[in-house]
Each structure stands twice: as C-alpha cells, then as structure tokens.
Motif scaffolding. Structure first.
Motif, PDB file in Angstrom:
ATOM      1  N   GLN A  60       6.279  19.857  36.571  1.00 53.98           N
ATOM      2  CA  GLN A  60       5.404  21.045  35.768  1.00 53.98           C
ATOM      3  C   GLN A  60       6.262  22.330  36.459  1.00 53.98           C
ATOM      4  OE1 GLN A  60       1.313  20.924  36.579  1.00 53.98           O
ATOM      5  NE2 GLN A  60       1.135  18.774  35.228  1.00 53.98           N
ATOM      6  N   ASN A  61       5.457  23.270  37.018  1.00 57.12           N
ATOM      7  CA  ASN A  61       6.092  24.445  37.790  1.00 57.12           C
ATOM      8  C   ASN A  61       6.702  24.521  38.840  1.00 57.12           C
ATOM      9  OD1 ASN A  61       5.055  25.708  35.097  1.00 57.12           O
ATOM     10  ND2 ASN A  61       3.060  25.917  36.012  1.00 57.12           N
ATOM     11  N   HIS A 108      12.687  24.814  38.255  1.00 55.74           N
ATOM     12  CA  HIS A 108      13.170  25.697  37.049  1.00 55.74           C
ATOM     13  C   HIS A 108      14.455  24.786  36.507  1.00 55.74           C
ATOM     14  CE1 HIS A 108      15.459  29.358  35.404  1.00 55.74           C
ATOM     15  NE2 HIS A 108      15.141  28.861  34.447  1.00 55.74           N
TER      16      HIS A 108
END
Length: 341
Positions: free
Chosen positions: A25-26, A29
C-alpha cells in the motif's frame, strides 16, 4: 518510504507493480519506466495514425490457460474475467492444436488492456524513459537515462529482454557472478515481423476463420482477422488483419529496415489470400525479441543481482515464455521485494 523502480511496462512489470501496491500500500513509492511510447511490451495493441476506430494486436494474440495454471493463477484470471478484460476465445482458429483441459482467452479491447488494467492502480508511469546504466550509490541505485539525466531509487526491478540488461552501463556487469553471466548469455529469443492491415468499415472478409496457422510457407506462419477474433467488428469499425512471419524469415531479414521487409510479407500474403481488399493503412513491427526459446535453466522466475540495495531481474526469460510465465515471474519478484523492503 522506499522508492522502487520497475523498468518495463509489459505484463511482468505491470503485474508486479500492481501486486506490490496492493501488498505494501502506502509503504512504497512505485515508479514504472518504459522506453516505448505506450504500455504493453509484447502484449501491445496498435492503432494506425489516422484512425481511432481501428486497432490490432501485433504481439501476443490470445492467452492459453492450462488446467494447472487456471487453478494456481485463479485469482489473476478471475479478476481479468470479472473486469471484462478477458473472454473465452470462441472464434474458429484453423490449425490450433487442442490441449486437454486448456482454455483459450481473447481480449475484447486488445492485448494491451491486460497490462493497462494492472497499471491503472499501481504506479507512477512514465514512457520514453530509456534506461542506459545503473550505478550503486551507497544504499541506493542511481539510474541513468538516455536523455542524460538520472534518478535515485532504493530498489530496481529489470523486466526488459536479457540482451538489453547485459548492455546496461555501470555496475550491473561487475556484480553478476560468473554463473549468472553464463546463464544470461545462454538465453535465446526468436525474432519475427508482424504486419497489421487496416480496412474500410464496409469490408467483410470472405474466409470463415478468426485466425489461421499457416503451414508449408517459409515466410508466414499465422494470420488473424484480429477484429473478428476479438468480437470487435461493429458499425463504423473497419476490420483488421494481423500477419506474423515465421522465425526463419525473421532471422533472415532481422537487420533490414522494416520498410524494406513489408513489401515481401505483403507479396506472400496475397499468394495466400488473393482476394484480399486494399487496406487503407498498414503497420509493420519488427520483434527482435519475440519469444523466449531458451530461458535461464532451473530458475524460480527471477534473478537477484544484488541484495542491498536490491537489484532483481524478472520476466519470461527466467521461467517460460507465455502469459502464465510472466505471472509466475511477477509473483516471484514480488516475494523478493517484500522480503527486502
């Protein structure tokens, strides 16, 4: 947040980026670079420059799922089916060798729609980013582009053809072990040309098949009524025809300009289909790296060149050359990324 670069917006790279985003997920990058002007790699869908109503698959033509892979990669197939990206191939394919328990799928929107499906939620995507070199800078990689500039990443995944990996400047060549270098040198690809012919909307092909495997022809091995194969014929849409040359023909003409090879292919095509109408547009594609004939032996789907900072290679060269090979490689690379990050 770790910056991860995936080089290559084909099936392996796009699926790897998508799964990495879903898993972490986060926390990462994700950036995808491709040297081409669009995504897809060998699963590309092309359009003529003067029309938006035509399209044709110049690379992969359809997807065959064996019974074993339909089970082990069930989540991938079911996702693509549910999204309408894949549908069963029900058109007549002359000369297709049936395999017990296998299912053939086509892509109504073209082969590139598979790759675009995975890229749509996965990453920052940049085209015309041609990687020329990788340099280790402490705990990061400096990735240099043909344009002359560079960027820093914490991990790099290379999914381009093996010869292009071996051509990279910088530290990659020094980090390969003798065994890895020998394995990569042993990867062999087939080469071929592909031709797409686009016709006016009022043209109707006289033959009954959606695709046909050609035998006893040294130049052409496969022809597809591409729009018919994808059930894409409709009002205002002109049909398209795709021609794939044989591997011996590809090898013989590989170093010639495709503009010089196109008339030779057309001449052979008209021998096979003498009643073919005049197209309004033609596109020729040279596939220097078409299919992997010899992959890295006993490979788990990836090759780790350096652990920290992570540099890993993936793609069908590290497993086997088809849709499920790329899926297998993406899953393998994903496991390495998760362990590292």
């Amino acid at each position: 947040m770790s910056r991860v670069l995936i080089v290559g917006a084909g099936l392996t790279g796009s699926l790897c980026a998508c799964l990495l985003r879903r898993e972490l997920q986060n926390k990462v990058h994700i950036v995808v670079w491709d040297k081409a002007k669009g995504s897809g790699g060998r699963m590309s869908t092309s359009r003529p420059p003067d029309s938006s109503s035509h399209s044709a698959d110049l690379g992969a033509q359809y997807i065959t799922a064996t019974a074993a892979y339909a089970q082990s990669h069930h989540s991938v197939y079911s996702e693509l089916m549910a999204a309408g990206v894949l549908q069963p191939l029900d058109g007549l394919v002359e000369g297709l060798r049936q395999r017990d328990g296998s299912t053939d799928y086509m892509t109504p929107l073209g082969m590139s729609s598979v790759v675009k499906h995975f890229l749509s939620e996965s990453a920052d995507l940049f085209f015309e980013r041609h990687v020329t070199g990788l340099y280790r800078r402490g705990a990061s990689w400096e990735v240099q582009r043909k344009a002359g500039d560079s960027e820093m990443f914490d991990a790099v995944v290379l999914t381009m053809p093996v010869p292009q990996i071996l051509q990279l400047q910088g530290d990659v060549g020094h980090m390969l072990s003798v065994e890895q270098k020998q394995q990569l040198d042993g990867v062999v690809y087939s080469s071929r040309f592909a031709l797409a012919l686009f016709f006016p909307p009022d043209v109707v092909f006289s033959f009954p098949w959606a695709a046909r495997y050609v035998t006893n022809n040294r130049s052409i091995c496969y022809i597809a009524a591409d729009s018919r194969k994808r059930n894409a014929d409709g009002p205002g849409r002109g049909p398209s025809l795709v021609v794939h040359t044989s591997v011996p023909f590809g090898v013989e003409h590989l170093e010639k300009d495709k503009e010089d090879v196109q008339p030779i292919i057309l001449q052979e095509l008209h021998k096979l289909l003498p009643d073919l109408p005049q197209p309004i547009s033609i596109k020729c594609q040279k596939w220097r790296y078409s299919q992997v004939l010899t992959s890295v032996p006993d490979c788990p789907g990836h090759m780790t060149i350096h652990d920290r900072p992570l540099l890993v290679c993936g793609g069908d060269s590290f497993v086997h050359s088809n849709f499920d090979g790329c899926v297998e490689s993406a899953l393998s690379v994903l496991s390495v990324l998760k362990a590292s990050l």
